[in-house]
Design an enzyme around this catalytic site. Structure first.
Site, PDB file in Angstrom:
ATOM      1  N   ASN A 289       0.822  -1.206   0.000  1.00  0.00           N
ATOM      2  CA  ASN A 289       0.000   0.000   0.000  1.00  0.00           C
ATOM      3  C   ASN A 289       0.860   1.263   0.000  1.00  0.00           C
ATOM      4  OD1 ASN A 289      -2.403  -1.412  -0.008  1.00  0.00           O
ATOM      5  ND2 ASN A 289      -2.658  -1.360   2.217  1.00  0.00           N
TER       6      ASN A 289
ATOM      7  N   ASN B  65      15.942   2.863  -5.324  1.00  0.00           N
ATOM      8  CA  ASN B  65      17.125   3.039  -4.489  1.00  0.00           C
ATOM      9  C   ASN B  65      16.908   2.632  -3.041  1.00  0.00           C
ATOM     10  OD1 ASN B  65      19.732   4.514  -3.612  1.00  0.00           O
ATOM     11  ND2 ASN B  65      18.130   5.566  -2.458  1.00  0.00           N
TER      12      ASN B  65
ATOM     13  N   SER C 217      24.111  -3.976  -5.207  1.00  0.00           N
ATOM     14  CA  SER C 217      25.251  -3.948  -4.292  1.00  0.00           C
ATOM     15  C   SER C 217      26.342  -4.844  -4.835  1.00  0.00           C
ATOM     16  CB  SER C 217      24.828  -4.440  -2.904  1.00  0.00           C
ATOM     17  OG  SER C 217      25.947  -4.648  -2.067  1.00  0.00           O
TER      18      SER C 217
ATOM     19  N   SER D 205      18.813 -10.346  -1.198  1.00  0.00           N
ATOM     20  CA  SER D 205      17.860  -9.370  -1.747  1.00  0.00           C
ATOM     21  C   SER D 205      18.470  -8.596  -2.901  1.00  0.00           C
ATOM     22  CB  SER D 205      17.392  -8.400  -0.647  1.00  0.00           C
ATOM     23  OG  SER D 205      18.421  -7.511  -0.239  1.00  0.00           O
ATOM     24  N   LYS D 206      19.755  -8.301  -2.818  1.00  0.00           N
ATOM     25  CA  LYS D 206      20.421  -7.556  -3.880  1.00  0.00           C
ATOM     26  C   LYS D 206      20.698  -8.435  -5.099  1.00  0.00           C
ATOM     27  CE  LYS D 206      20.578  -3.561  -1.836  1.00  0.00           C
ATOM     28  NZ  LYS D 206      19.903  -2.370  -2.384  1.00  0.00           N
TER      29      LYS D 206
ATOM     30  N   ILE E  37      29.700   2.388   0.842  1.00  0.00           N
ATOM     31  CA  ILE E  37      29.500   3.821   0.643  1.00  0.00           C
ATOM     32  C   ILE E  37      29.170   4.450   1.994  1.00  0.00           C
ATOM     33  CG2 ILE E  37      28.149   5.592  -0.544  1.00  0.00           C
ATOM     34  CD1 ILE E  37      29.796   3.837  -2.454  1.00  0.00           C
TER      35      ILE E  37
ATOM     36  N   TYR F  41      20.652  -9.493   3.213  1.00  0.00           N
ATOM     37  CA  TYR F  41      20.867  -8.318   2.372  1.00  0.00           C
ATOM     38  C   TYR F  41      21.452  -8.732   1.021  1.00  0.00           C
ATOM     39  CZ  TYR F  41      22.779  -3.771   0.937  1.00  0.00           C
ATOM     40  OH  TYR F  41      23.089  -2.628   0.240  1.00  0.00           O
TER      41      TYR F  41
END
Length: 266
Positions: free
Chosen positions: A69, A92, A143, A159-160, A188, A156
């Site tokens: 949503n 992003n 990434s 997911s990337k 970064i 993580y």
């Protein structure tokens, strides 16, 4: 060289700080109209104010991008303000914590994938009908860990990696009208790292060190050739290039902005 970005309408998710903030300012400098989407209303106002100080155009929408949503409502709000048009979508938004496989339960997996991957799927779903009609560009922030996973953070990294598969599949499916590329930043230094509960703090807990020392230790372990963390602006420069006419023959690519962390030749 002319970027061809003046007057283009750009939507950026996770735009309130870090790479998203730097990307918004970089597009605005090229004369683009930026639509900024984030859960951080204060951060959004600050970025929009910076854009307008330099005579740029910015609109904002506050939304929780970890939910269906939230993405739908936020994207709809921005598209309405942009007169139903978008030329460039920059996915992003993301979050992560340094933890081992044993420490990631089902709820944590779901939380990571909902924000880091499904928000991209949902934002693309909203933008695609417009981009299919008029042409355009999608850029996904992945990434270096998508291509070269480390022991942590495993959720993580997964997911990337999914973002790279999505990028490649869409680039083939939506060509030739839509170009789809990914940037793959390395470490970064941004709020993603230094915020409470961010990579630096959780890396410190994992390595049992003070956060700054833990980051330096991790960079030594990764043998980073440039021997430093990058800046959000260095990633934003590549995002803007990929969105521009200067990259008109670039699609289905993954651009590392990683200080040389990825060792593979493919």
């Amino acid at each position: 060289m002319e970027s061809g970005l003046s007057g283009k309408k750009v939507i950026i998710t996770g735009a309130a700080n870090g790479i998203g903030r730097a990307t918004a300012l970089a597009f605005a400098k090229e004369g683009a109209i930026v639509g900024l989407l984030d859960i951080d209303a204060k951060g959004l106002d600050e970025v929009a104010g910076r854009v307008r100080q330099h005579d740029g155009a910015a609109i904002t929408a506050e939304a929780d991008l970890s939910t269906a949503n939230g993405v739908d409502g936020g994207m709809s709000e921005l598209l309405e303000a942009l007169d139903g048009h978008v030329d460039i979508l920059v996915n992003n938004v993301g979050a992560g914590a340094v933890r081992s496989f044993d420490d990631v339960d089902d709820d944590a997996w779901q939380s990571t994938l909902s924000l880091n991957f499904m928000s991209y799927v949902r934002a693309i779903r909203k933008a695609l009908p417009i981009l299919r009609e008029n042409g355009g560009v999608i850029i996904n922030n992945a990434s270096d860990l998508a291509r070269q996973p480390e022991p942590v953070p495993v959720d993580y990294s997964v997911s990337k990696a999914a973002i790279l598969a999505l990028t490649k599949a869409l680039a083939r499916a939506e060509a030739p009208k839509i170009r789809v590329n990914a940037v793959a930043p390395g470490p970064i230094w941004s709020p993603f790292w230094d915020k409470p509960g961010g990579f630096a703090e959780t890396m410190g807990k994992y390595h049992k060190m003070e956060p700054h020392a833990a980051v330096e230790h991790e960079m030594k372990l990764r043998q980073l050739p440039l021997q430093r963390l990058g800046t959000p602006e260095e990633v934003a420069n590549v995002v803007v290039f990929l969105a521009s006419d200067l990259a008109s023959y670039v699609t289905s690519s993954v651009w590392g902005v990683d200080g040389g962390s990825v060792r593979s030749i493919v």
